[in-house]
Design an enzyme around this catalytic site. Structure first.
Site, short mmCIF file in Angstrom:
data_model
loop_
_atom_site.label_atom_id
_atom_site.label_comp_id
_atom_site.label_asym_id
_atom_site.label_seq_id
_atom_site.Cartn_x
_atom_site.Cartn_y
_atom_site.Cartn_z
N GLN A 83 16.09 76.80 20.52
CA GLN A 83 15.91 75.44 21.01
C GLN A 83 14.61 74.84 20.49
OE1 GLN A 83 18.00 73.54 23.26
NE2 GLN A 83 16.65 71.95 22.49
N HIS B 295 13.63 80.52 24.92
CA HIS B 295 14.79 79.91 24.26
C HIS B 295 14.34 79.54 22.85
CE1 HIS B 295 18.54 78.05 23.70
NE2 HIS B 295 18.48 77.04 24.51
N CYS C 165 15.97 69.40 26.29
CA CYS C 165 16.87 70.35 25.61
C CYS C 165 18.32 70.15 26.01
CB CYS C 165 16.42 71.78 25.91
SG CYS C 165 16.35 72.15 27.67
N ASP D 79 12.64 69.37 31.05
CA ASP D 79 13.82 70.22 31.19
C ASP D 79 14.17 70.25 32.68
OD1 ASP D 79 15.85 72.11 30.82
OD2 ASP D 79 14.48 73.82 30.73
N ARG E 268 20.28 71.74 16.75
CA ARG E 268 20.57 73.14 17.11
C ARG E 268 21.48 73.76 16.06
NH1 ARG E 268 20.37 74.91 22.21
NH2 ARG E 268 20.63 76.91 21.15
N ARG F 49 23.13 85.29 24.81
CA ARG F 49 22.50 84.50 25.88
C ARG F 49 22.66 85.30 27.16
NH1 ARG F 49 23.11 78.27 27.62
NH2 ARG F 49 21.62 78.19 25.90
N1 NVA Z 1 15.72 76.02 31.34
C1 NVA Z 1 17.14 75.81 31.18
C2 NVA Z 1 17.47 75.56 29.76
C3 NVA Z 1 18.92 75.31 29.47
C4 NVA Z 1 19.20 75.08 28.03
C5 NVA Z 1 17.89 77.01 31.72
O1 NVA Z 1 17.47 78.15 31.45
O2 NVA Z 1 18.88 76.83 32.43
N1 CP Z 2 20.13 73.35 25.24
C1 CP Z 2 21.04 74.33 25.41
O1 CP Z 2 20.79 75.51 25.09
O2 CP Z 2 22.22 73.91 25.90
P1 CP Z 2 23.40 74.85 26.44
O3 CP Z 2 22.86 75.52 27.68
O4 CP Z 2 24.53 73.93 26.72
O5 CP Z 2 23.72 75.87 25.38
#
Ligand code: NVA
Ligand code: CP
Length: 301
Positions: free
Chosen positions: A130, A127, A259, A219, A287, A100
């Site tokens: 997800q 993502h 998400c 989101d 997930r 990540r």
């Molecule tokens: N769009 C959000 C998703 C988190 C799971 C982010 O990138 O922070």
């Molecule tokens: N939805 C998701 O990826 O959550 P986290 O950012 O907590 O991993």
């Protein structure tokens, strides 16, 4: 080069279906593969996480493997050494790498030079895990449909881009309600629109986006790395809030997805998030199952 998942479109449509079937079969206990038996998997995080970290660690353990949590404090991706060299070194120790981070190009570089599968656990662009999990959740709650009408409301971010990537493979009626300057990635939109079986609408009108939708999705308005823009984005996106009044335009059997993590009271109200139509915690659970499906698929192809 091993198979990797840097974005959903690294898979074919048939492979997406295979991953979803594997995930559902692992969830039901029909199969219990141990494709990481005797191996470790590195989980690299340069951003925060609850769901992705824990579901990968548990999933790796359930596939018989050992998860290693690595933060950027140790690895300093692309700073202490090239990403290519880090990929070559990690591939000598572990059977799979999950990452990540911010830049999609860093994940693609890692996948290019690793000789083990690399799984994207979120970048600024996409993502994939997800949205594969969310599609599985939709099939569980709304079985028997061959094309879902999905309304995505809010920021044109990594989640919106991943729905578009899925629409480039699987027939979807995807309507994105967002502001003029919070649009999803234009190349990803073009590729999704080229898929003849999918219908893509991007509109500034939240009611148009949500009309008769099977899935209403939102989101956070400011993603990780953009939190300093939160108030500015909230001003632009406030009319896309998923609340009871907006939800009235959707199909009465529609499910609401997010998400997570959610900023309750901003992009979604408590009333909607805690309503019987909300399946946000089923998404979170899935997930785990879908990541096991993804890892098993990549390790065996
Ligand atoms: N769009 C959000 C998703 C988190 C799971 C982010 O990138 O922070
Ligand atoms: N939805 C998701 O990826 O959550 P986290 O950012 O907590 O991993």
């Amino acid at each position: 080069m091993a198979r990797s998942l840097t974005k959903i479109t690294d898979l074919t449509a048939d492979e997406v279906r295979e991953v979803l079937t594997l995930s559902a079969d692992m969830k039901s206990g029909k199969i219990t593969p141990k494709s990481l038996e005797g191996k470790s998997a590195a989980c690299i995080f340069t951003k925060a996480s609850l769901r992705t970290r824990i579901s990968f660690e548990v999933g790796i353990s359930e596939l018989g493997g050992n998860a290693l949590y690595v933060t950027d404090n140790e690895i300093k991706l692309g700073q202490r050494e090239s990403i290519a060299d880090a990929a070559r070194v990690l591939s000598r120790y572990v059977g799979l790498i999950m990452i990540r981070t911010f830049k999609q190009s860093d994940v693609e570089e890692l996948a290019k030079y690793a000789s083990v599968p690399v799984v994207n656990g979120l970048t600024d662009l996409v993502h994939p895990c997800q949205i594969l999990g969310d599609y599985l959740t939709a099939t569980e709650h709304l079985p028997g449909k061959d094309r879902y009408r999905v309304a995505y409301l809010g920021d044109g971010n990594n989640i919106a881009n991943s729905w578009l990537n899925l629409a480039a493979l699987i027939p979807l009626d995807l309507r994105i309600g967002t502001a003029e300057d919070t649009q999803p990635d234009s190349d990803i939109v073009t590729k999704a629109k080229a898929k003849p079986d999918s219908r893509i609408v991007i509109t500034a009108d939240p009611k148009e986006a949500v009309q008769d939708a099977d899935v209403v999705y939102t989101d956070v308005w400011a993603s990780m790395g953009q939190k300093h823009l939160a108030d500015e984005k909230a001003e632009k996106l406030k009319k896309y809030q998923v609340n009871s009044s907006l939800l009235e335009g959707a199909d009465p059997k529609a499910v609401v997805m997010h998400c997570l993590p959610a900023e309750r009271g901003r992009e979604i109200t408590d009333e909607v998030m805690d309503s019987p139509q909300s399946v946000v915690f089923d998404e979170a659970e899935n997930r785990l199952h879908v990541q096991k499906g993804i890892m098993h698929f990549l390790l065996t192809h």
